[in-house]
Scaffold this active site. Structure first.
Site, mmCIF file in Angstrom:
data_model
loop_
_atom_site.group_PDB
_atom_site.id
_atom_site.type_symbol
_atom_site.label_atom_id
_atom_site.label_comp_id
_atom_site.label_asym_id
_atom_site.label_seq_id
_atom_site.Cartn_x
_atom_site.Cartn_y
_atom_site.Cartn_z
ATOM 1 N N VAL A 46 0.785 -1.186 -0.152
ATOM 2 C CA VAL A 46 -0.082 -0.042 -0.029
ATOM 3 C C VAL A 46 0.965 1.269 -0.101
ATOM 4 O O VAL A 46 1.387 1.426 1.004
ATOM 5 C CB VAL A 46 -0.764 -0.007 1.165
ATOM 6 C CG1 VAL A 46 -1.685 1.226 1.256
ATOM 7 C CG2 VAL A 46 -1.889 -1.236 1.397
ATOM 8 N N CYS A 56 4.872 -2.120 2.761
ATOM 9 C CA CYS A 56 5.296 -3.520 2.094
ATOM 10 C C CYS A 56 4.025 -4.575 2.315
ATOM 11 O O CYS A 56 3.223 -4.294 3.424
ATOM 12 C CB CYS A 56 6.516 -4.213 2.599
ATOM 13 S SG CYS A 56 8.218 -3.318 1.852
ATOM 14 N N GLU A 58 4.157 -7.530 3.427
ATOM 15 C CA GLU A 58 4.356 -8.180 4.313
ATOM 16 C C GLU A 58 3.981 -7.370 5.758
ATOM 17 O O GLU A 58 3.347 -8.270 6.755
ATOM 18 C CB GLU A 58 5.988 -8.662 4.655
ATOM 19 C CG GLU A 58 6.540 -9.598 3.571
ATOM 20 C CD GLU A 58 6.983 -8.811 2.116
ATOM 21 O OE1 GLU A 58 6.768 -7.607 2.096
ATOM 22 O OE2 GLU A 58 7.670 -9.386 1.375
ATOM 23 N N CYS A 89 12.113 -7.979 1.192
ATOM 24 C CA CYS A 89 13.328 -6.981 1.594
ATOM 25 C C CYS A 89 13.586 -7.456 3.062
ATOM 26 O O CYS A 89 13.130 -8.035 3.544
ATOM 27 C CB CYS A 89 12.795 -5.581 1.426
ATOM 28 S SG CYS A 89 11.581 -5.048 2.708
ATOM 29 N N CYS A 92 11.321 -6.620 5.862
ATOM 30 C CA CYS A 92 10.168 -7.769 5.901
ATOM 31 C C CYS A 92 10.865 -8.855 6.531
ATOM 32 O O CYS A 92 9.836 -9.720 7.056
ATOM 33 C CB CYS A 92 9.661 -7.718 4.568
ATOM 34 S SG CYS A 92 8.633 -6.032 4.089
#
Ligand code: THU
Length: 133
Positions: A46, A56, A58, A89, A92
C-alpha cells in the site's frame, strides 16, 4: 504438524497482489502465509504519495495476522506482479521473523527455504530477554 499447501498459498498471494495499491512504483506485491492454527493470512503493498511511507505487503500481512487472532507463521509465498516468487526486503524478513522464527519457511525459486537461511543470526524477542537476565 500443519501441512503446507504451497499451491493454495501461491494462489492466494496472486489474488491479494491484484488488490495492491502501487500507483507510484507500479510494482504490486502479494503475500499469503499459513498460520499454526491452519488459517491463511494475506497482505499487499500500500503505497503513499509521500513515497517513503509506503507499506510493504508483508507489513499488511503481519497486521492482518494480529488483527485476526495472532499465532505463529509457518510458511509463506510472496509474489510480484507476474506471480513469480519474490524475495522479501530486509525489513520484511525481520517482520516475518518476529512472528515465525527460524523455522518459518518461504517459497523461493530453489524451493522452501527457512528463515534461518534468509536472515541468519537474526535479532529477535529472545535477545531482549537475554539482556534482562
Ligand atoms: N515491496 C513489498 O511489498 N515487499 C517487499 O518485500 C519488497 C518490496 C514493495 C514496496 C513498494 O511498494 C514496491 O514493492 C516497490 O519497491
Amino acid at each position: 504438524m500443519t501441512t503446507i499447501n504451497w499451491e493454495i498459498l501461491h494462489t492466494q498471494a496472486k489474488a491479494i497482489m491484484a488488490k495492491a495499491y502501487a500507483p507510484y512504483s507500479k510494482f504490486p506485491v502479494g503475500v499469503a502465509a499459513l498460520v499454526d492454527d491452519g488459517r491463511i493470512v494475506t497482505g499487499c503493498n500500500v503505497e503513499n504519495a509521500s513515497y517513503g511511507l509506503g507499506l510493504c505487503a508483508e507489513c499488511s500481512l503481519v497486521s492482518n495476522l494480529i488483527a485476526t487472532g495472532g499465532g505463529r507463521l509457518i510458511a509463506a509465498v510472496c509474489v510480484d506482479g507476474d506471480g513469480n516468487f519474490l524475495s522479501p526486503c530486509g525489513r520484511c524478513r525481520q517482520l516475518l521473523f518476529e512472528h515465525g522464527g527460524n523455522s518459518f519457511q518461504l517459497m523461493t525459486p530453489d524451493g522452501p527455504t527457512p528463515m534461518s537461511t534468509l536472515l541468519p543470526w537474526a535479532f529477535g524477542p529472545e535477545d531482549l530477554e537475554e539482556f534482562k537476565k
